[in-house]
Design an enzyme around this catalytic site. Structure first.
Site, short mmCIF file in Angstrom:
data_model
loop_
_atom_site.label_atom_id
_atom_site.label_comp_id
_atom_site.label_asym_id
_atom_site.label_seq_id
_atom_site.Cartn_x
_atom_site.Cartn_y
_atom_site.Cartn_z
N THR A 59 57.55 35.94 50.22
CA THR A 59 57.61 35.45 51.60
C THR A 59 58.72 34.41 51.70
O THR A 59 58.84 33.53 50.84
CB THR A 59 56.29 34.83 52.05
OG1 THR A 59 55.27 35.84 52.00
CG2 THR A 59 56.38 34.31 53.48
N PHE A 112 60.32 31.28 53.68
CA PHE A 112 59.97 30.18 54.58
C PHE A 112 61.25 29.44 54.96
O PHE A 112 62.20 29.37 54.18
CB PHE A 112 59.01 29.20 53.90
CG PHE A 112 57.66 29.77 53.56
CD1 PHE A 112 56.55 29.49 54.36
CD2 PHE A 112 57.48 30.57 52.45
CE1 PHE A 112 55.30 30.00 54.05
CE2 PHE A 112 56.23 31.10 52.14
CZ PHE A 112 55.14 30.81 52.95
#
Length: 414
Positions: free
Chosen positions: A282, A284
């Site tokens: 992921t 960010f």
């Protein structure tokens, strides 16, 4: 011993303060203040300055303390004790330095960083990776994290924008456009999912699995291969699902979350590493109220958003060509419907009325705004677009990603 006295001043002016003290050679040296002494505040300040001058002339103390000096009227004048560096009193304010005007340190010490979720969420770990030693502030919604920074409740926010399996988090792209925060960095976090349940619960007792929708999708095939005949229910976030199971004592429900969530909420790990793809990562972004100064001494990435009000794909082609001609690599391009102008009508006398969606285009490219080629590319893009905004120019996350990254993250969580 030092003595304080007044220097006679011309009529209409205040007297000046002076201190007489024996020097190292035995001569009496007089230190005077160039400005006239007025009220009590100026008197104390004058005493402090002159005391520091006298202290440099030689030792003249009693029992380690400054000796009181007789005033002209016979009273005793207690000089303000001098205890500092280079004769500067500690109780005087220090001048500002360049470091005092610099942005907060990048290592994250004493920074308040907002993230979405509860303790144990992957966003909390991303905040700790982006700003080690920070004070992580949980928020129940993405927009609350944006507002926390805007209202000075937090100094930074760390929020997900895309996942290697689930794709973009569109909500945060919309919020980037709605709010005026700037992207000042990025961090990529390998995701390592675990199946959690209350202590003593066996897999055969589970009839329901809850977690964030993306976590459920990322573990779909693994749960099926485990032979679990369970109902899958979406929850706000992974750690929140674990907290819900623990707080309500649900022995027929399991949660998909991190190993840190299991530790925080007293749950057992029934299965470790249940994500379908070990390369689950992921991305960010780190948000702040002010942008950072772009540099050229390390790889930078720049994020922009633009829109055009002309029909056809030629405008988009011209925009992309502005980067291609300057050998600027695009790492992301995504379109989102324009919230305020979702439909464009095009009238044609022969074919009728056509309806087209209006789009905003989000683009990431590998270049710093400090580079002339990036500046020239954006200048050309601005000629073809009706709206252009730079979301941020920031250092790229160059952390190596290996197949074993996920297991490394789990061990550090534990």
């Amino acid at each position: 011993m030092a003595a304080a006295s007044f220097i006679k001043a011309p009529a209409g002016q205040n007297p000046r303060l002076a201190i007489h003290a024996p020097g190292r050679s035995g001569r009496v040296v007089r230190c005077s203040l160039g400005a006239a002494v007025g009220g009590r505040t100026e008197w104390l300040s004058s005493c402090a300055v002159l005391s520091s001058k006298v202290a440099a002339l030689g030792p003249h103390s009693v029992n380690g303390h400054a000796a009181p000096a007789p005033a002209p009227n016979g009273a005793v004048l207690d000089l303000i004790p001098v205890s500092g560096v280079n004769g500067v009193a500690k109780n005087l304010p220090a001048p500002l330095r360049i470091a005092d005007l610099s942005p907060a340190p990048m290592h994250g010490s004493e920074l308040r960083v907002a993230y979405q979720g509860v303790p144990g969420a992957y966003s909390e770990k991303a905040a700790g990776k982006a700003y080690p030693g920070c004070d992580a502030i949980p928020c129940d919604q993405f927009e609350v994290a944006f507002q926390a920074v805007e209202l000075w409740i937090a100094d930074r926010a760390v929020l997900p924008v895309e996942n290697s399996l689930g794709g973009s988090i569109h909500r945060n792209y919309d919020l980037l456009l709605r709010h005026r925060l700037h992207i000042v960095g990025e961090v990529q976090l390998p995701v390592h999912h675990c199946l959690l349940a209350l202590p003593g619960v066996r897999k055969e007792n589970i009839t329901r699995v809850i977690s964030h929708p993306q976590a459920l999708a990322q573990c779909e095939h693994t749960i099926t291969r485990m032979g679990l005949n369970v109902v899958r229910e979406a929850f706000d976030d992974t750690a929140g699902a674990a907290e819900y199971v623990a707080n309500n004592g649900l022995r027929d429900t399991a949660a998909i979350a991190s190993s840190r969530a299991a530790e925080l909420y007293g749950m057992e790990i029934l299965a470790d590493g249940i994500q379908d793809d070990c390369g689950n990562v992921t991305r960010f972004v780190m948000l702040a109220r002010e942008p950072i100064v772009p540099r050229t001494d390390r790889p930078f990435k720049t994020s922009i958003v633009f829109a055009h009000d002309k029909e056809g794909t030629s405008v988009l082609f011209k925009v992309l060509s502005a980067f291609a001609f300057r050998d600027i690599t695009l790492t992301k391009i995504e379109s989102r419907p324009h919230r305020h102008r979702p439909i464009r009508l095009v009238d044609d006398a022969n074919r009728g009325t056509a309806k087209h969606f209006e789009y905003m285009f989000y683009v990431d490219f590998q270049a710093s705004l400090a580079e002339p080629r990036a500046q020239n590319a954006l200048a050309e893009v601005q000629e073809f677009t009706s709206f252009l905004r730079v979301l941020g120019s920031y250092p790229m996350d160059m952390t190596p990603m290996t197949a074993g990254s996920s297991s490394t993250v789990t061990s550090s969580d534990s």
